[in-house]
Scaffold this motif. Structure first.
Motif, PDB file in Angstrom:
ATOM      1  N   LEU A 106      43.947  42.100  29.781  1.00 20.86           N
ATOM      2  CA  LEU A 106      43.416  40.944  30.516  1.00 20.86           C
ATOM      3  C   LEU A 106      44.377  39.771  30.362  1.00 20.86           C
ATOM      4  N   ARG A 150      50.684  39.794  41.149  1.00 23.73           N
ATOM      5  CA  ARG A 150      50.195  40.822  42.087  1.00 23.73           C
ATOM      6  C   ARG A 150      51.353  41.344  42.940  1.00 23.73           C
ATOM      7  N   GLU A 162      48.191  45.028  38.295  1.00 25.54           N
ATOM      8  CA  GLU A 162      46.774  44.884  38.616  1.00 25.54           C
ATOM      9  C   GLU A 162      45.943  44.435  37.410  1.00 25.54           C
ATOM     10  N   PRO A 185      43.597  42.629  35.086  1.00 23.21           N
ATOM     11  CA  PRO A 185      42.550  41.665  35.435  1.00 23.21           C
ATOM     12  C   PRO A 185      42.932  40.253  35.001  1.00 23.21           C
ATOM     13  N   LEU A 195      40.006  33.121  43.906  1.00 16.22           N
ATOM     14  CA  LEU A 195      39.530  34.474  44.184  1.00 16.22           C
ATOM     15  C   LEU A 195      40.327  35.107  45.318  1.00 16.22           C
ATOM     16  N   GLY A 198      43.496  36.710  44.290  1.00 16.58           N
ATOM     17  CA  GLY A 198      43.415  37.959  43.534  1.00 16.58           C
ATOM     18  C   GLY A 198      42.938  37.811  42.106  1.00 16.58           C
ATOM     19  N   ASP A 201      40.110  37.872  39.252  1.00 15.84           N
ATOM     20  CA  ASP A 201      38.930  38.709  39.123  1.00 15.84           C
ATOM     21  C   ASP A 201      37.700  37.891  38.793  1.00 15.84           C
ATOM     22  N   ASP A 202      37.916  36.741  38.178  1.00 18.88           N
ATOM     23  CA  ASP A 202      36.791  35.888  37.826  1.00 18.88           C
ATOM     24  C   ASP A 202      37.354  34.520  37.469  1.00 18.88           C
ATOM     25  N   ARG A 208      32.376  37.121  29.823  1.00 20.61           N
ATOM     26  CA  ARG A 208      33.190  37.412  31.018  1.00 20.61           C
ATOM     27  C   ARG A 208      34.358  38.338  30.659  1.00 20.61           C
ATOM     28  N   LEU A 248      35.164  42.037  32.248  1.00 19.58           N
ATOM     29  CA  LEU A 248      36.429  42.333  32.942  1.00 19.58           C
ATOM     30  C   LEU A 248      37.181  43.476  32.284  1.00 19.58           C
ATOM     31  N   ARG A 263      35.322  46.708  33.058  1.00 18.74           N
ATOM     32  CA  ARG A 263      35.522  47.102  34.451  1.00 18.74           C
ATOM     33  C   ARG A 263      36.906  47.752  34.611  1.00 18.74           C
ATOM     34  N   ALA A 264      37.921  47.105  34.041  1.00 14.36           N
ATOM     35  CA  ALA A 264      39.285  47.642  34.131  1.00 14.36           C
ATOM     36  C   ALA A 264      39.386  48.941  33.348  1.00 14.36           C
TER      37      ALA A 264
END
Ligand code: CA
Length: 226
Positions: A47, A67, A72, A74, A91, A94, A96-97, A111, A115, A118-119
């Motif tokens: 992250l 990016r 990729e 997060p 957002l 790109g 994520d939050d 948070r 993240l 999710r990743a």
């Protein structure tokens, strides 16, 4: 789990670093956008926590370049300005939050965990060597079916050794990755931590997983250390 913090205010950065370290994450800090981008592209992070207002390259520019470089990782944006345009812009670029400063650390941590999880769904969340299994999400270690309780530092140390299985890791590399300190020959923090970790994961088992490579460092593999 490694997190890159890109934040130009030292007080804010050390507050994040301290809290995340206590929560068991390994952190690096970049104090401007250019350094942050360099690290985010060149190293592996789970992250990136990215401040929007940075000297030189701002957070949006860092994110776009990241990016564009095909990364990729997060990104959690930190913004001091809570206008809706900023959120939309972040957002759209790109992110994520995002979190609006000032925020409660517990909120940030929640948070961060979402993240990373999710990743992590795309990555292995379990590391294994021999009959030892390390669950990075539940933060659980089991050897031969037996649950082993580790401190946050011991967990980070074992995670590093397992992620780089078969590789001899020097004390200075371990010190910098797990304790975020530059190696000082007067400190035996790594030796002490390895000894404690061994007492928990190896002492009661016939097959030893952590091997000392004299004069070099430590390696985890399935080869019995004897
Ligand atoms: Ca800032």
């Amino acid at each position: 789990m490694r997190i890159l913090i890109v934040e130009d205010e030292p007080a804010a950065a050390s507050y994040l670093k301290k809290g995340l370290t206590e929560a068991g994450f390994v952190t690096d800090w970049a104090k401007d956008g250019a350094d942050g981008l360099h690290l985010a592209v060149g190293e592996e992070y789970d992250l990136v926590i990215l401040d929007v207002m940075l000297p030189g390259m701002n957070g949006w520019e860092v994110l776009r370049a990241l990016r564009a470089a095909g990364r990729e990782t997060p990104v959690l944006f930190l913004t001091a300005r809570d206008q809706i345009e900023d959120r939309v812009k972040g957002l759209e670029s790109g992110a994520d939050d995002y979190l609006v400063k000032p925020f409660a650390f517990a909120e940030l941590l929640a948070r961060v965990r979402i993240l990373v999880r999710r990743a992590g769904a795309k990555q292995p969340v379990t590391l294994r060597v021999g009959d030892l299994e390390m669950d990075l999400l539940r933060r659980r270690v089991v050897r031969a079916g037996r649950r082993i309780d580790l401190t946050a530092k011991e967990f980070a140390l074992l995670e590093l050794l397992l992620r780089r299985q078969g590789e001899v890791l020097t004390r200075s590399l371990i010190a910098s990755q797990v304790w975020d300190i530059n190696f000082d020959s007067d400190t035996n923090v790594v030796e002490v931590a390895i000894r404690r970790l061994r007492a928990k994961i190896d002492d009661e088992f016939a097959t030893k997983l952590i091997r000392t490579v004299r004069g070099m460092g430590y390696v985890v593999d399935e080869q019995d250390a004897g």
